[in-house]
Design an enzyme around this catalytic site. Structure first.
Site, mmCIF file in Angstrom:
data_model
loop_
_atom_site.group_PDB
_atom_site.id
_atom_site.type_symbol
_atom_site.label_atom_id
_atom_site.label_comp_id
_atom_site.label_asym_id
_atom_site.label_seq_id
_atom_site.Cartn_x
_atom_site.Cartn_y
_atom_site.Cartn_z
ATOM 1 N N TYR A 14 0.279 -1.186 0.382
ATOM 2 C CA TYR A 14 -0.050 -0.280 0.054
ATOM 3 C C TYR A 14 1.113 1.010 -0.101
ATOM 4 C CZ TYR A 14 -3.390 3.400 1.966
ATOM 5 O OH TYR A 14 -4.237 4.324 2.609
ATOM 6 N N ASP A 34 10.118 -7.542 -3.094
ATOM 7 C CA ASP A 34 8.706 -7.682 -3.186
ATOM 8 C C ASP A 34 8.263 -9.403 -2.752
ATOM 9 O OD1 ASP A 34 6.083 -6.034 -2.342
ATOM 10 O OD2 ASP A 34 5.690 -7.983 -1.697
ATOM 11 N N SER A 37 4.239 -11.080 -0.463
ATOM 12 C CA SER A 37 3.158 -12.039 0.950
ATOM 13 C C SER A 37 1.734 -10.854 1.222
ATOM 14 C CB SER A 37 4.222 -11.652 1.604
ATOM 15 O OG SER A 37 4.656 -10.986 2.251
ATOM 16 N N SER A 128 5.532 3.561 13.879
ATOM 17 C CA SER A 128 4.428 3.946 13.035
ATOM 18 C C SER A 128 4.586 4.733 14.582
ATOM 19 C CB SER A 128 3.901 2.867 13.935
ATOM 20 O OG SER A 128 2.652 2.319 14.608
ATOM 21 N N THR A 130 2.335 3.534 17.352
ATOM 22 C CA THR A 130 1.990 2.504 18.024
ATOM 23 C C THR A 130 2.825 2.748 18.951
ATOM 24 O OG1 THR A 130 1.552 0.818 18.110
ATOM 25 C CG2 THR A 130 2.942 0.913 16.540
ATOM 26 N N TYR A 153 3.252 -6.520 16.774
ATOM 27 C CA TYR A 153 3.618 -5.760 15.775
ATOM 28 C C TYR A 153 4.663 -4.222 16.007
ATOM 29 C CZ TYR A 153 2.309 -2.290 13.043
ATOM 30 O OH TYR A 153 2.451 -0.391 12.291
ATOM 31 N N LYS A 157 8.390 -2.859 15.846
ATOM 32 C CA LYS A 157 8.588 -1.076 15.524
ATOM 33 C C LYS A 157 9.191 -0.881 16.592
ATOM 34 C CE LYS A 157 6.250 -0.849 11.179
ATOM 35 N NZ LYS A 157 7.457 -1.232 10.322
ATOM 36 N N TYR A 181 4.446 6.869 11.415
ATOM 37 C CA TYR A 181 3.423 6.998 10.717
ATOM 38 C C TYR A 181 2.030 6.852 11.492
ATOM 39 C CZ TYR A 181 5.699 4.277 7.014
ATOM 40 O OH TYR A 181 6.682 4.632 6.210
ATOM 41 N N LEU A 204 -9.823 1.264 9.654
ATOM 42 C CA LEU A 204 -11.141 1.607 9.520
ATOM 43 C C LEU A 204 -11.985 1.810 7.941
ATOM 44 C CD1 LEU A 204 -13.663 2.835 10.052
ATOM 45 C CD2 LEU A 204 -12.570 4.683 10.601
ATOM 46 N N ARG A 299 -13.528 -2.065 21.220
ATOM 47 C CA ARG A 299 -12.318 -3.280 20.524
ATOM 48 C C ARG A 299 -11.532 -3.372 21.439
ATOM 49 N NH1 ARG A 299 -9.813 -2.942 14.469
ATOM 50 N NH2 ARG A 299 -8.674 -0.920 15.422
ATOM 51 N N PRO A 300 -11.317 -4.784 22.011
ATOM 52 C CA PRO A 300 -9.881 -4.801 23.218
ATOM 53 C C PRO A 300 -8.723 -4.287 22.399
ATOM 54 C CG PRO A 300 -10.939 -6.442 22.301
ATOM 55 C CD PRO A 300 -11.077 -4.763 21.537
HETATM 56 N N1 UFG Z 1 -12.434 1.234 13.886
HETATM 57 C C1 UFG Z 1 -13.753 0.578 13.814
HETATM 58 N N2 UFG Z 1 -14.585 -0.371 12.730
HETATM 59 C C2 UFG Z 1 -13.316 -1.366 12.165
HETATM 60 C C3 UFG Z 1 -11.968 -0.842 12.292
HETATM 61 C C4 UFG Z 1 -11.956 0.171 12.722
HETATM 62 O O1 UFG Z 1 -14.606 1.581 14.454
HETATM 63 O O2 UFG Z 1 -14.191 -2.204 11.789
HETATM 64 C C5 UFG Z 1 -12.744 1.824 14.489
HETATM 65 C C6 UFG Z 1 -11.427 1.686 15.363
HETATM 66 O O3 UFG Z 1 -11.493 1.443 16.377
HETATM 67 C C7 UFG Z 1 -10.084 3.042 15.515
HETATM 68 C C8 UFG Z 1 -9.934 3.460 14.459
HETATM 69 O O4 UFG Z 1 -10.747 3.055 13.833
HETATM 70 O O5 UFG Z 1 -10.706 4.063 16.306
HETATM 71 C C9 UFG Z 1 -9.718 3.145 13.057
HETATM 72 O O6 UFG Z 1 -8.462 1.667 12.900
HETATM 73 P P1 UFG Z 1 -8.264 0.972 12.539
HETATM 74 O O7 UFG Z 1 -8.077 -0.257 12.783
HETATM 75 O O8 UFG Z 1 -8.214 1.592 10.598
HETATM 76 O O9 UFG Z 1 -6.556 2.054 12.698
HETATM 77 P P2 UFG Z 1 -5.961 1.793 14.131
HETATM 78 O O10 UFG Z 1 -5.642 3.597 14.562
HETATM 79 O O11 UFG Z 1 -6.153 0.566 14.611
HETATM 80 O O12 UFG Z 1 -4.220 1.245 13.615
HETATM 81 C C10 UFG Z 1 -2.822 1.582 12.973
HETATM 82 C C11 UFG Z 1 -2.400 0.665 11.991
HETATM 83 C C12 UFG Z 1 -1.258 0.089 13.188
HETATM 84 C C13 UFG Z 1 -0.605 0.801 14.347
HETATM 85 C C14 UFG Z 1 -2.063 1.432 15.126
HETATM 86 C C15 UFG Z 1 -0.881 2.081 16.740
HETATM 87 O O13 UFG Z 1 -2.974 0.798 11.146
HETATM 88 O O14 UFG Z 1 -0.734 -0.516 12.263
HETATM 89 O O15 UFG Z 1 -2.339 2.392 14.097
HETATM 90 O O16 UFG Z 1 -2.213 2.107 17.322
HETATM 91 F F1 UFG Z 1 -0.415 -0.306 14.945
#
Ligand code: UFG
Length: 342
Positions: A14, A34, A37, A128, A130, A153, A157, A181, A204, A299-300
């Site tokens: 991506y 690449d 995978s 990240s 994270t 994960y 990082k 990021y 999301l 989500r936990p």
């Molecule tokens: N969310 C939903 N529904 C979904 C998916 C996500 O409500 O189906 C919400 C999540 O709860 C969160 C927001 O959308 O509030 C963003 O979620 P993402 O999964 O898109 O992104 P995250 O912030 O959880 O994850 C990102 C990166 C990871 C990284 C993480 C660090 O994708 O690689 O930030 O916090 F590890």
């Protein structure tokens, strides 16, 4: 002779594919490693269709040392490396920690070894936000403490950044910039490349676009009773092309020897926090689609709110995100529609 050939690992993924286009637009020749995978070979043709230049692809796993060594031997004149290739699914990393540690760390260590052996001095590394966990104050600056990772994960990082720093202390000829990021979303303005998650998306934005196109029946909004204006989590969504352009700037900073230390790190975000419901509202506005979503349980492991302090990236790196949330949702939707042939 100017060394303008750049190795992009994970260049069909991506962020890697968008960065490949940004590098080509800036006049660099890109060579991609690449192993497919979590990407598809036709991304190469998609890149070529946009830029008119098909990057070279070496298809192998970076953890295969013999293949990596051979690659470096054959590409003696690399100007620098942007290292994206890594596993990135938080939940999967909890289920398969060793796969994550092995893949993400071994590949980096071998790459650093080859950089020394073949005298390729410049590395831009994909890190990240994270690493900050749930930050104590917002917006989060680069001075915020790195918190204990909540997933293997995230830990890869953190450990990767430490490995790079330790190696650079011992090898001052090597120079690196880690880019932390926030939440990359959106797609190239052509709509011809974008995010292509395998299976059910964890993130999301692809979940929103796949729901709107009819691949998923509804989006579950994870949690609506958080301490935020509308109860849903806050993130700093950043357009993938802004992110891609930041990589080119970071690489140029190294190549032009403008870096102030041989290891630097920068937050890459917009500085603007958006709730999940604000992202949905933006999507509905730009797509003209009503999204089927439901407010559900938390989500936990989710961080409640995080967004970047971008001052360092703005002032020191000389980069600023230019595209807003509507451009992110619009381009993500355009890509989803193009990809599904609608
Ligand atoms: N969310 C939903 N529904 C979904 C998916 C996500 O409500 O189906 C919400 C999540 O709860 C969160 C927001 O959308 O509030 C963003 O979620 P993402 O999964 O898109 O992104 P995250 O912030 O959880 O994850 C990102 C990166 C990871 C990284 C993480 C660090 O994708 O690689 O930030 O916090 F590890």
């Amino acid at each position: 002779m100017e060394k303008n050939k750049i190795l992009v690992t994970g260049g069909l993924g991506y962020i890697g594919s968008h960065t490949t286009l940004a590098l080509q637009a800036a006049g660099y020749e890109v060579v991609i490693v690449d192993n497919l995978s979590n990407s598809q070979a036709d991304m190469l043709d998609r890149i070529a269709a946009i830029s008119g230049i098909k990057p070279a692809l070496a298809q192998f796993d970076l953890c295969e040392e013999a293949a990596l060594d051979q690659f470096f031997a054959e590409h003696a004149n690399l100007g620098g490396i942007i290292h994206f290739a890594a596993f990135k699914a938080v939940g999967e990393s909890v289920a398969q920690p060793l796969n994550y540690y092995k893949n993400n760390l071994l590949s980096l260590m071998l790459l650093l070894e080859k950089m020394q052996k073949y005298a390729v001095p410049y590395l831009v590394f994909s890190s990240s936000c994270t690493v900050y966990g749930e930050p104590e104050s917002l917006p989060v600056t680069e001075a915020a403490p790195v918190q204990k990772a909540t997933s293997p994960y995230g830990n890869t990082k953190q450990i990767s950044e430490e490995i790079i720093q330790d190696v650079l202390k011992a090898q001052p000829a090597l120079q690196a910039i880690a880019l932390r990021y926030f939440n990359p979303v959106g797609a190239h303005e052509s709509g011809q490349i974008g995010e292509l998650p395998l299976g059910v998306p964890n993130n999301l934005m692809p979940f929103i676009t796949q729901t709107a196109i009819g691949l998923r029946s509804e989006l579950k909004v994870f949690g609506h009773d958080y301490d935020t204006p509308d109860g849903t989590c806050i993130r700093d969504y950043i357009h993938v092309m802004d992110l891609a352009e930041a990589h080119v700037i970071a690489l140029q900073r190294l190549m032009e020897k403008k870096n102030r230390a041989n290891y630097e790190f920068f937050n890459l975000g917009t500085g603007q926090g958006s709730t999940v419901l604000e992202v949905i509202a933006s999507f509905e506005r730009t797509s003209g689609q009503k999204l089927n979503y439901q407010l559900t349980e938390r989500r936990p492991g989710d961080v409640v709110k995080i967004y970047a302090d971008t001052a360092l990236a703005n002032e020191v790196l000389g980069w600023k995100a230019r595209r807003n949330l509507d451009e992110m949702t619009r381009s993500a939707w355009q890509w989803e529609q193009n990809y599904r042939g609608q």
